[in-house]
Design an enzyme around this catalytic site. Sequence first.
Site, PDB file in Angstrom:
ATOM      1  N   ARG A 104     -16.699 -38.634 -14.647  1.00 28.13           N
ATOM      2  CA  ARG A 104     -15.768 -37.514 -14.775  1.00 28.13           C
ATOM      3  C   ARG A 104     -15.811 -37.000 -16.196  1.00 28.13           C
ATOM      4  O   ARG A 104     -15.615 -37.760 -17.134  1.00 28.13           O
ATOM      5  CB  ARG A 104     -14.342 -38.000 -14.515  1.00 28.13           C
ATOM      6  N   THR A 108     -12.724 -31.607 -18.460  1.00 28.27           N
ATOM      7  CA  THR A 108     -12.526 -30.794 -17.256  1.00 28.27           C
ATOM      8  C   THR A 108     -12.148 -31.620 -16.033  1.00 28.27           C
ATOM      9  O   THR A 108     -11.682 -31.074 -15.037  1.00 28.27           O
ATOM     10  CB  THR A 108     -13.824 -30.044 -16.910  1.00 28.27           C
ATOM     11  N   ASP A 200      -8.425 -47.835 -16.066  1.00 29.62           N
ATOM     12  CA  ASP A 200      -9.799 -47.383 -15.840  1.00 29.62           C
ATOM     13  C   ASP A 200     -10.578 -48.489 -15.126  1.00 29.62           C
ATOM     14  O   ASP A 200     -10.885 -49.531 -15.717  1.00 29.62           O
ATOM     15  CB  ASP A 200     -10.461 -47.044 -17.181  1.00 29.62           C
ATOM     16  N   ASP A 203     -14.031 -49.595 -16.693  1.00 29.62           N
ATOM     17  CA  ASP A 203     -13.860 -50.375 -17.922  1.00 29.62           C
ATOM     18  C   ASP A 203     -13.354 -51.783 -17.620  1.00 29.62           C
ATOM     19  O   ASP A 203     -13.765 -52.755 -18.261  1.00 29.62           O
ATOM     20  CB  ASP A 203     -12.879 -49.672 -18.871  1.00 29.62           C
TER      21      ASP A 203
HETATM   22  C1  PRP Z   1     -13.694 -43.123 -12.017  1.00 27.00           C
HETATM   23  C2  PRP Z   1     -13.608 -43.720 -10.630  1.00 27.00           C
HETATM   24  C3  PRP Z   1     -14.021 -42.578  -9.748  1.00 27.00           C
HETATM   25  C4  PRP Z   1     -13.458 -41.390 -10.475  1.00 27.00           C
HETATM   26  C5  PRP Z   1     -12.192 -40.984  -9.789  1.00 27.00           C
HETATM   27  O1  PRP Z   1     -14.987 -43.097 -12.476  1.00 27.00           O
HETATM   28  O2  PRP Z   1     -14.388 -44.864 -10.471  1.00 27.00           O
HETATM   29  O3  PRP Z   1     -15.426 -42.444  -9.598  1.00 27.00           O
HETATM   30  O4  PRP Z   1     -13.174 -41.802 -11.815  1.00 27.00           O
HETATM   31  O5  PRP Z   1     -11.704 -39.827 -10.348  1.00 27.00           O
HETATM   32  P1  PRP Z   1     -11.666 -38.433  -9.561  1.00 27.00           P
HETATM   33  O6  PRP Z   1     -11.133 -38.746  -8.189  1.00 27.00           O
HETATM   34  O7  PRP Z   1     -10.712 -37.618 -10.378  1.00 27.00           O
HETATM   35  O8  PRP Z   1     -13.031 -37.856  -9.537  1.00 27.00           O
HETATM   36  P2  PRP Z   1     -15.354 -42.628 -13.972  1.00 27.00           P
HETATM   37  O9  PRP Z   1     -15.638 -41.172 -14.004  1.00 27.00           O
HETATM   38  O10 PRP Z   1     -14.313 -43.142 -14.904  1.00 27.00           O
HETATM   39  O11 PRP Z   1     -16.742 -43.319 -14.211  1.00 27.00           O
HETATM   40  P3  PRP Z   1     -17.117 -44.886 -14.282  1.00 27.00           P
HETATM   41  O12 PRP Z   1     -16.999 -45.436 -12.876  1.00 27.00           O
HETATM   42  O13 PRP Z   1     -18.522 -44.846 -14.751  1.00 27.00           O
HETATM   43  O14 PRP Z   1     -16.188 -45.581 -15.239  1.00 27.00           O
HETATM   44  N1  URA Z   2     -10.555 -43.313 -12.706  1.00 26.77           N
HETATM   45  C1  URA Z   2     -10.071 -44.548 -12.981  1.00 26.77           C
HETATM   46  O1  URA Z   2     -10.832 -45.487 -13.224  1.00 26.77           O
HETATM   47  N2  URA Z   2      -8.737 -44.714 -12.978  1.00 26.77           N
HETATM   48  C2  URA Z   2      -7.886 -43.721 -12.693  1.00 26.77           C
HETATM   49  O2  URA Z   2      -6.655 -43.961 -12.672  1.00 26.77           O
HETATM   50  C3  URA Z   2      -8.408 -42.449 -12.401  1.00 26.77           C
HETATM   51  C4  URA Z   2      -9.754 -42.277 -12.421  1.00 26.77           C
END
Ligand code: PRP
Ligand code: URA
Length: 209
Positions: A104, A108, A200, A203
């Site tokens: 994400r 944005t 997160d 993380d």
């Molecule tokens: C997180 C999560 C989803 C997304 C959800 O991933 O694992 O993929 O955010 O958010 P959304 O519904 O608003 O799209 P992130 O973008 O943090 O990436 P990561 O898994 O690499 O940490």
């Molecule tokens: N992605 C995450 O990992 N946590 C949240 O709460 C939203 C998006």
Amino acid sequence: MSKVCVFDHPLIQHKLSILRDKRTSVKEFRELVSEIAMLMCFEATRDLPVEEVEVETPVAKATVKRLAGKKLAIVPILRAGLGMVDGMVSMIPAAKVGHIGLFRDPETLEPVKYYYKMPADIGEREIIVVDPMLATGGSASAAISFLKEDGVKTIKLMCIIGAPEGIARIQEDHPDVDIYVAALDSHLNDHGYIVPGLGDAGDRIFGTK
Ligand code: PRP
Ligand code: URA
């Protein structure tokens, strides 16, 4: 309209309570994500078609049930979705695994694609997309669109925590996709994080913060 299933099984809820706790270690967090995925997989596959076959036990012939219908594939959304794969394939060992890399954009909140690799016969498989978090729904919606462009017809979405905004987005963009969550939380904060959520997920699974 997509069906939304919230799994209120006591084992899932108990594990989720530990997952949410900010004091939970990376090791324990990772184990719990996998265990919850396994239990959710068990529930989410309840409607898989079966067929009757004959086997001969050491005692007698028996008519028994086996899985029928399309083969399955698990598709994690990287990174955090990776944490759910082991639990899923421990329940469905024959499933193939495709990967969609999305992150994400922190400004944005729009998903940015960086990886896409599917089994060659993906269009003939039934897919379960997995990602622990369904926040705005942008990532899951984009992942489902990529799969549909690849010819996939039957998709389920499985997330550990969903926000109402994400559920609404999937129902709007993909009314044919049923959604399975262990919890439906209150709302998103100004940074697009689920409240109360668990922080997160990527993380916390990989220990990157
Ligand atoms: C997180 C999560 C989803 C997304 C959800 O991933 O694992 O993929 O955010 O958010 P959304 O519904 O608003 O799209 P992130 O973008 O943090 O990436 P990561 O898994 O690499 O940490
Ligand atoms: N992605 C995450 O990992 N946590 C949240 O709460 C939203 C998006």
